[in-house]
Design a protein around this motif. Structure first.
Motif, PDB file in Angstrom:
ATOM      1  N   GLN A  43     -43.344   7.841 -80.910  1.00 13.79           N
ATOM      2  CA  GLN A  43     -42.425   8.956 -81.135  1.00 13.79           C
ATOM      3  C   GLN A  43     -43.150  10.284 -81.059  1.00 13.79           C
ATOM      4  OE1 GLN A  43     -39.300   7.733 -83.599  1.00 13.79           O
ATOM      5  NE2 GLN A  43     -38.930   9.814 -84.238  1.00 13.79           N
ATOM      6  N   ASP A  44     -42.382  11.327 -80.682  1.00 17.88           N
ATOM      7  CA  ASP A  44     -42.989  12.655 -80.652  1.00 17.88           C
ATOM      8  C   ASP A  44     -43.396  13.055 -82.056  1.00 17.88           C
ATOM      9  OD1 ASP A  44     -42.837  13.674 -77.890  1.00 17.88           O
ATOM     10  OD2 ASP A  44     -40.744  13.104 -78.157  1.00 17.88           O
ATOM     11  N   GLY A  45     -44.563  13.656 -82.151  1.00 16.96           N
ATOM     12  CA  GLY A  45     -45.029  13.954 -83.504  1.00 16.96           C
ATOM     13  C   GLY A  45     -46.111  15.008 -83.589  1.00 16.96           C
ATOM     14  N   GLY A 162     -41.614  27.727 -71.317  1.00 17.29           N
ATOM     15  CA  GLY A 162     -40.809  27.350 -72.481  1.00 17.29           C
ATOM     16  C   GLY A 162     -41.584  26.574 -73.532  1.00 17.29           C
ATOM     17  N   ARG A 163     -42.641  25.881 -73.112  1.00 17.72           N
ATOM     18  CA  ARG A 163     -43.410  25.055 -74.058  1.00 17.72           C
ATOM     19  C   ARG A 163     -44.771  25.672 -74.377  1.00 17.72           C
ATOM     20  NH1 ARG A 163     -42.666  18.776 -72.372  1.00 17.72           N
ATOM     21  NH2 ARG A 163     -42.978  18.497 -74.603  1.00 17.72           N
ATOM     22  N   PHE A 164     -44.874  26.968 -74.121  1.00 16.89           N
ATOM     23  CA  PHE A 164     -46.151  27.669 -74.352  1.00 16.89           C
ATOM     24  C   PHE A 164     -46.708  27.360 -75.739  1.00 16.89           C
ATOM     25  CE2 PHE A 164     -48.718  31.544 -75.066  1.00 16.89           C
ATOM     26  CZ  PHE A 164     -49.360  31.666 -73.848  1.00 16.89           C
ATOM     27  N   VAL A 195     -52.631  12.186 -76.007  1.00 12.57           N
ATOM     28  CA  VAL A 195     -52.888  13.511 -75.437  1.00 12.57           C
ATOM     29  C   VAL A 195     -51.983  13.698 -74.209  1.00 12.57           C
ATOM     30  CG1 VAL A 195     -54.968  12.553 -74.311  1.00 12.57           C
ATOM     31  CG2 VAL A 195     -54.636  15.020 -74.395  1.00 12.57           C
ATOM     32  N   LYS A 196     -51.295  14.837 -74.189  1.00 10.53           N
ATOM     33  CA  LYS A 196     -50.371  15.086 -73.081  1.00 10.53           C
ATOM     34  C   LYS A 196     -50.480  16.533 -72.640  1.00 10.53           C
ATOM     35  CE  LYS A 196     -46.188  16.198 -75.791  1.00 10.53           C
ATOM     36  NZ  LYS A 196     -44.914  15.699 -76.302  1.00 10.53           N
ATOM     37  N   HIS A 197     -49.934  16.922 -71.520  1.00 13.63           N
ATOM     38  CA  HIS A 197     -49.422  16.151 -70.397  1.00 13.63           C
ATOM     39  C   HIS A 197     -50.440  16.315 -69.298  1.00 13.63           C
ATOM     40  CE1 HIS A 197     -46.069  17.961 -72.702  1.00 13.63           C
ATOM     41  NE2 HIS A 197     -45.473  16.813 -72.550  1.00 13.63           N
ATOM     42  N   PHE A 198     -50.985  15.223 -68.821  1.00 17.10           N
ATOM     43  CA  PHE A 198     -52.117  15.194 -67.904  1.00 17.10           C
ATOM     44  C   PHE A 198     -51.617  15.339 -66.483  1.00 17.10           C
ATOM     45  CE2 PHE A 198     -55.589  12.472 -65.918  1.00 17.10           C
ATOM     46  CZ  PHE A 198     -56.578  13.419 -66.085  1.00 17.10           C
ATOM     47  N   ALA A 240     -48.306  14.040 -66.704  1.00 18.04           N
ATOM     48  CA  ALA A 240     -47.376  15.171 -66.681  1.00 18.04           C
ATOM     49  C   ALA A 240     -46.288  14.955 -65.633  1.00 18.04           C
ATOM     50  CB  ALA A 240     -48.152  16.443 -66.377  1.00 18.04           C
ATOM     51  N   TYR A 241     -45.195  15.686 -65.777  1.00 17.69           N
ATOM     52  CA  TYR A 241     -44.100  15.612 -64.796  1.00 17.69           C
ATOM     53  C   TYR A 241     -44.472  16.162 -63.409  1.00 17.69           C
ATOM     54  CZ  TYR A 241     -40.439  14.555 -68.319  1.00 17.69           C
ATOM     55  OH  TYR A 241     -39.657  13.976 -69.273  1.00 17.69           O
ATOM     56  N   PRO A 242     -45.120  17.333 -63.337  1.00 16.43           N
ATOM     57  CA  PRO A 242     -45.241  17.992 -62.028  1.00 16.43           C
ATOM     58  C   PRO A 242     -46.123  17.248 -61.022  1.00 16.43           C
ATOM     59  CG  PRO A 242     -45.853  19.481 -63.814  1.00 16.43           C
ATOM     60  CD  PRO A 242     -45.737  18.112 -64.403  1.00 16.43           C
ATOM     61  N   THR A 272     -46.385   7.167 -68.637  1.00 17.91           N
ATOM     62  CA  THR A 272     -45.722   8.265 -67.921  1.00 17.91           C
ATOM     63  C   THR A 272     -45.044   9.163 -68.946  1.00 17.91           C
ATOM     64  OG1 THR A 272     -43.602   7.119 -67.836  1.00 17.91           O
ATOM     65  CG2 THR A 272     -45.097   6.821 -65.953  1.00 17.91           C
ATOM     66  N   ASP A 273     -44.695  10.371 -68.512  1.00 14.53           N
ATOM     67  CA  ASP A 273     -43.753  11.145 -69.315  1.00 14.53           C
ATOM     68  C   ASP A 273     -42.371  10.513 -69.095  1.00 14.53           C
ATOM     69  OD1 ASP A 273     -42.474  12.927 -70.918  1.00 14.53           O
ATOM     70  OD2 ASP A 273     -43.293  14.725 -69.985  1.00 14.53           O
ATOM     71  N   TRP A 274     -41.461  10.862 -69.983  1.00 12.62           N
ATOM     72  CA  TRP A 274     -40.168  10.172 -70.019  1.00 12.62           C
ATOM     73  C   TRP A 274     -39.365  10.374 -68.728  1.00 12.62           C
ATOM     74  CZ3 TRP A 274     -43.223   8.800 -73.338  1.00 12.62           C
ATOM     75  CH2 TRP A 274     -42.900   8.005 -74.428  1.00 12.62           C
ATOM     76  N   GLY A 439     -38.359  26.521 -76.037  1.00 15.19           N
ATOM     77  CA  GLY A 439     -38.499  25.071 -76.081  1.00 15.19           C
ATOM     78  C   GLY A 439     -38.466  24.441 -74.708  1.00 15.19           C
ATOM     79  N   GLU A 440     -38.421  23.127 -74.782  1.00 14.69           N
ATOM     80  CA  GLU A 440     -38.508  22.317 -73.583  1.00 14.69           C
ATOM     81  C   GLU A 440     -37.300  22.525 -72.679  1.00 14.69           C
ATOM     82  OE1 GLU A 440     -39.735  18.607 -75.091  1.00 14.69           O
ATOM     83  OE2 GLU A 440     -39.224  17.606 -73.226  1.00 14.69           O
ATOM     84  N   SER A 441     -37.533  22.457 -71.409  1.00 15.32           N
ATOM     85  CA  SER A 441     -36.531  22.463 -70.330  1.00 15.32           C
ATOM     86  C   SER A 441     -36.156  23.836 -69.817  1.00 15.32           C
ATOM     87  CB  SER A 441     -35.252  21.696 -70.707  1.00 15.32           C
ATOM     88  OG  SER A 441     -34.395  22.517 -71.465  1.00 15.32           O
TER      89      SER A 441
HETATM   90  C1  BGC Z   1     -41.393  15.493 -72.771  1.00 15.72           C
HETATM   91  C2  BGC Z   1     -42.563  14.861 -73.503  1.00 15.72           C
HETATM   92  C3  BGC Z   1     -42.044  14.018 -74.635  1.00 15.72           C
HETATM   93  C4  BGC Z   1     -41.103  12.969 -74.076  1.00 15.72           C
HETATM   94  C5  BGC Z   1     -40.543  12.043 -75.126  1.00 15.72           C
HETATM   95  C6  BGC Z   1     -40.357  14.467 -72.348  1.00 15.72           C
HETATM   96  O1  BGC Z   1     -39.230  15.062 -71.843  1.00 15.72           O
HETATM   97  O2  BGC Z   1     -41.877  16.185 -71.643  1.00 15.72           O
HETATM   98  O3  BGC Z   1     -43.425  15.846 -73.973  1.00 15.72           O
HETATM   99  O4  BGC Z   1     -43.118  13.439 -75.321  1.00 15.72           O
HETATM  100  O5  BGC Z   1     -40.022  13.631 -73.438  1.00 15.72           O
HETATM  101  O6  BGC Z   1     -39.705  12.708 -75.971  1.00 15.72           O
END
Ligand code: BGC
Length: 764
Positions: A43-45, A162-164, A195-198, A240-242, A272-274, A439-441
């Motif tokens: 889980q994210d934490g 967004g995730r700075f 450790v993320k995101h590689f 990482a995604y990219p 992988t990332d999600w 935030g994300e996205s």
């Molecule tokens: C995020 C990751 C996150 C994962 C699981 C992805 O969209 O980029 O940082 O750990 O979702 O929630």
């Protein structure tokens, strides 16, 4: 479990299944030919438990007759029960007893801790470690074996990202020194850090498909070092995604095999990332990815890849064994024996408070802070902080401390007012909190503050009477202050400070705590001044055009003054540096000096050590951070401080030779008490033993040679004896300056004077 024996009994199908998520945040949990494979929860934490994800997991079996919408409403207002209807309160009660049972009897909301940018502002490895331990404890309570994003160590390259706030620093040295402490803290609790995101997850625009064009030098010098250090500790890594230079990170053999496994010898599990894998899972597995998340993920393509030879069985087995070992080690974690609700809360509060007090950065103070015992404060606008950003780093809790309440506890609640302009004019301190959500996205559109804050401060400043103005930046990263810095009396950056931000800030404002945080990233005057500004992508490709000149390196190289530089952070104490001395032992250098606290207040200061290559032959940054310390110096006292650094910190990545190399010659050292723009000369060191690859000789480029008088003089002599017109060499230097002398001379052994001069050549 004897993992090797277990693996032998598994079928190809079982192994493929093992590499694929089985739930949104889990792997394993199925029957195999070798027996049952336990489920491993993730889980994210990175900032605390992501309640939404936990909830999703729990709501797989929602309490009877709760419809999903109702469930969501309960979830969103879980820690604000007043917003729930009577029926929803009943549902909440049911869910809470289920959660409490799951947590081994612990009945408290999860703790919310500061994100990477804030932890890096502490410049304190121990604080990051302790925060990691607290996060590990949270994971144990929620029975999570792998805590995602501990840390997110992507470099803070582009402030609108967004995730700075999730990442640590714009500087690779600071990031690689602090981020691994998070891994160590989490792992010390028997939980897998992640450790993320590689690698290079530096923007949210087109987050899954953006193609990042990054030079090898920038990758090696800026974007990879923090990962390399974290990989020495972290049991798992998330790609990482990219895409990097055309290839998605999750199917990039250069990243996942050459760098991660061959060079760094990483033994952990790469996930992988999600939902990042849109192509062939089997091919991505062959390229070096281990696990595909989330679940349920179809494993048939992995089986197919083994059958048609795209994925060697040996590689499948290696990955499966790694994953089995991970499951074996981390699937049965639970709250430690004897951990009560009170102990759990106390430990989390302590770690979050300590981080918050170490990381808050004072950016301006004209003497108006700390407040006096008799002071009054007036809030104009919000009286509390947003404690986390949103997305996977969001934490919901009811444990957030509120600044106005905390100030009330210290000053007396009657001295904490709201919107009272008269009290302000009569001498109270106006507190204006600027909160910027992120935030994300989605990236931020710009670095602007809210118009409301700008107009509030302008209005207050126009008619302040005896009042003072304190601006608090509750932001994900840099914002443009638009000249407001001149209108206010004090400024603090609290970023997203976690649940104890309100309490720590109140303690700082009232002087119980002396601020000691320093910026891990530059605050520009204008967004346009940021080094990557012109490189913001067109949606498809992002050219990392600023190369290695990320953050302060980009400002200094271009001679652009920032508003608040990297490493900047004020204190209520006043410090001075005396008696600087340098020594060398093998490849270790040390700089020893005294820091004097000239004030009447005990305080900590972040002292930074920078190096600069004199007369560099390769384009270099003006200065770069190579060490730091954060000593506590008692009022009126002086402390000796020693910063040790390795010779390798002076290196650069040479793209042609494909290695980190140290140029021989002189390096000037500087100490920074106020960040990188205000440097105190700290002597220089001479490196006689630079990398042999760079030694003066026929492998030097012609343009490098003709810059050196001793070498050209020798060549002139040689030309006469060899019978080659010196002018011809000069022509080569003009037209083909990047040819080596060996190439240009077609037989350097004839140039005896030159070879002798090379031997004697002493680099500057
Ligand atoms: C995020 C990751 C996150 C994962 C699981 C992805 O969209 O980029 O940082 O750990 O979702 O929630």
């Amino acid at each position: 479990m004897n993992t090797k024996k277990f693996l032998k009994k598994m079928t190809i199908e079982d192994k493929a299944k093992l590499l694929c998520g089985t739930g949104p945040f889990s792997i394993g949990g199925f029957e195999s030919a070798a027996g049952p494979v336990p489920e491993l929860a993730m889980q994210d934490g990175g900032t605390g438990l992501n309640h939404q994800h936990f909830f999703q997991r729990l709501m797989k079996e929602p309490p009877k007759d709760v419809d999903p919408m109702e469930g969501m409403h309960v979830f969103f207002n879980y820690y604000e029960p007043d917003k729930l209807s009577e029926r929803e309160k009943e549902i909440r009660k049911d869910i809470n007893s289920k959660i409490t049972e799951y947590r081994g009897g612990i009945d408290a909301a999860p703790g919310c801790y500061p994100p990477g940018i804030f932890l890096a502002s502490t410049w304190d490895p121990k604080t990051v470690y302790e925060t990691g331990k607290a996060l590990g404890m949270e994971a144990l309570v929620y029975r999570i074996g792998v805590l995602l994003g501990t840390p997110n160590c992507n470099i803070l390259r582009e402030p609108v990202n967004g995730r700075f706030f999730e990442g640590y620093s714009e500087d690779p040295f600071l990031a690689k020194t602090l981020a691994p402490e998070m891994c160590k803290g989490v792992e010390s609790m028997g939980v897998s850090s992640n450790v993320k995101h590689f690698a290079c997850n530096n923007l949210e625009i087109n987050r899954m498909n953006i193609d990042e064009l990054v030079s090898m030098r920038a990758l090696r010098e800026i974007y990879l070092p923090a990962f390399e250090e974290c990989c020495k500790v972290a049991s798992t890594l998330m790609s990482a995604y990219p895409k990097i230079n055309g290839v998605h990170c999750h199917e990039n053999p250069w990243l996942l095999k050459t760098v991660l496994r061959e060079e760094w010898g990483y033994k952990g599990v790469a996930m992988t990332d999600w939902d990042s894998c849109k192509g062939s899972t089997g091919d991505a597995e062959a390229a070096g990815q281990d696990i595909f998340m989330p679940g349920p993920w179809d494993h048939s393509d992995i089986v197919k890849a083994v059958e048609d030879g795209r994925l060697p069985v040996k590689d499948l087995d290696t990955a499966a064994l790694r994953v089995l070992e991970l499951i074996d080690k981390f699937s049965s974690v639970k709250a430690p024996e004897g951990l009560t609700t009170a102990k759990y809360k106390k430990a989390g509060d302590k770690a979050a408070y300590n981080a918050a007090k170490e990381g808050i950065v004072m950016l301006k103070n004209n003497g108006s802070m700390p407040l006096k015992k008799t002071s009054k404060v007036v809030f104009f606008g919000p009286d509390r902080f947003q404690d986390s950003g949103w997305g996977s780093a969001e934490v919901k809790t009811d444990r957030t401390t509120v600044l106005s309440e905390e100030l009330g506890k210290i000053l007396g609640s009657k001295k904490v007012l709201k919107n009272d302009i008269e009290a302000f004019r009569k001498g109270a301190t106006a507190v204006v909190i600027e909160t910027v959500d992120s935030g994300e996205s989605a990236d931020r559109p710009d670095l602007k503050m809210s118009r409301k804050t700008v107009s509030t401060i302008k209005k207050l400043a126009k008619d302040k009477g005896k009042g003072k103005i304190c601006l608090i930046l509750n932001v994900p990263g840099p914002v443009e202050l638009e000249g407001l810095e001149k209108k206010v009396d004090s400024i603090f950056a609290v970023f997203y400070p976690g649940m104890m931000g309100g309490k720590a800030m109140a303690d700082i404002m009232t002087g119980a705590v002396n601020p000691s945080g320093a910026l891990p990233c530059t605050f520009p005057v204008r967004y346009e001044d940021t080094p990557a500004y012109l490189c913001y992508p067109d949606n498809l490709t992002c050219n990392y055009g600023e190369g290695i000149y990320v953050g302060y390196k980009g400002y200094m190289k271009r001679g652009i003054k920032p508003l608040f530089p990297f490493g900047y952070g004020l204190s209520y104490s006043e410090f001075a540096v005396n008696s600087i001395l340098g020594t060398r032992k093998g490849n270790k250098f040390s700089v020893t000096f005294n820091i004097e606290n000239k004030s009447k207040t005990d305080g900590k200061t972040v002292i930074q050590l920078y190096a600069s290559k004199r007369k560099a032959r390769t384009p270099r940054e003006t200065v770069k951070l190579i060490g730091f310390a954060k000593p506590l110096i008692r009022a009126g006292e002086e402390e000796e401080v020693k910063i040790v650094f390795d010779k390798n910190e002076l290196s650069y990545f040479d793209e042609e030779i494909g290695k980190f190399l140290v140029e021989g010659g002189t390096y000037d050292l500087f100490l920074g008490l106020n960040g990188c723009e205000d440097l105190i000369p700290a002597g220089s060191i001479y490196i006689a033993d630079g990398s042999p690859e760079l030694k003066c000789g026929p492998s030097w480029k012609v343009y490098q040679i003709v810059k050196e008088k001793a070498l050209t003089d020798a060549l002139k002599k040689d030309c006469e004896t060899v019978g080659m017109p010196f002018g011809a060499l000069m022509e080569i230097a003009r037209w083909f300056p990047h040819q080596t002398f060996a190439e240009a001379s077609r037989g350097p052994e004839k140039f005896t004077e030159f070879l002798r001069a090379c031997k004697e050549f002493k680099e500057e």
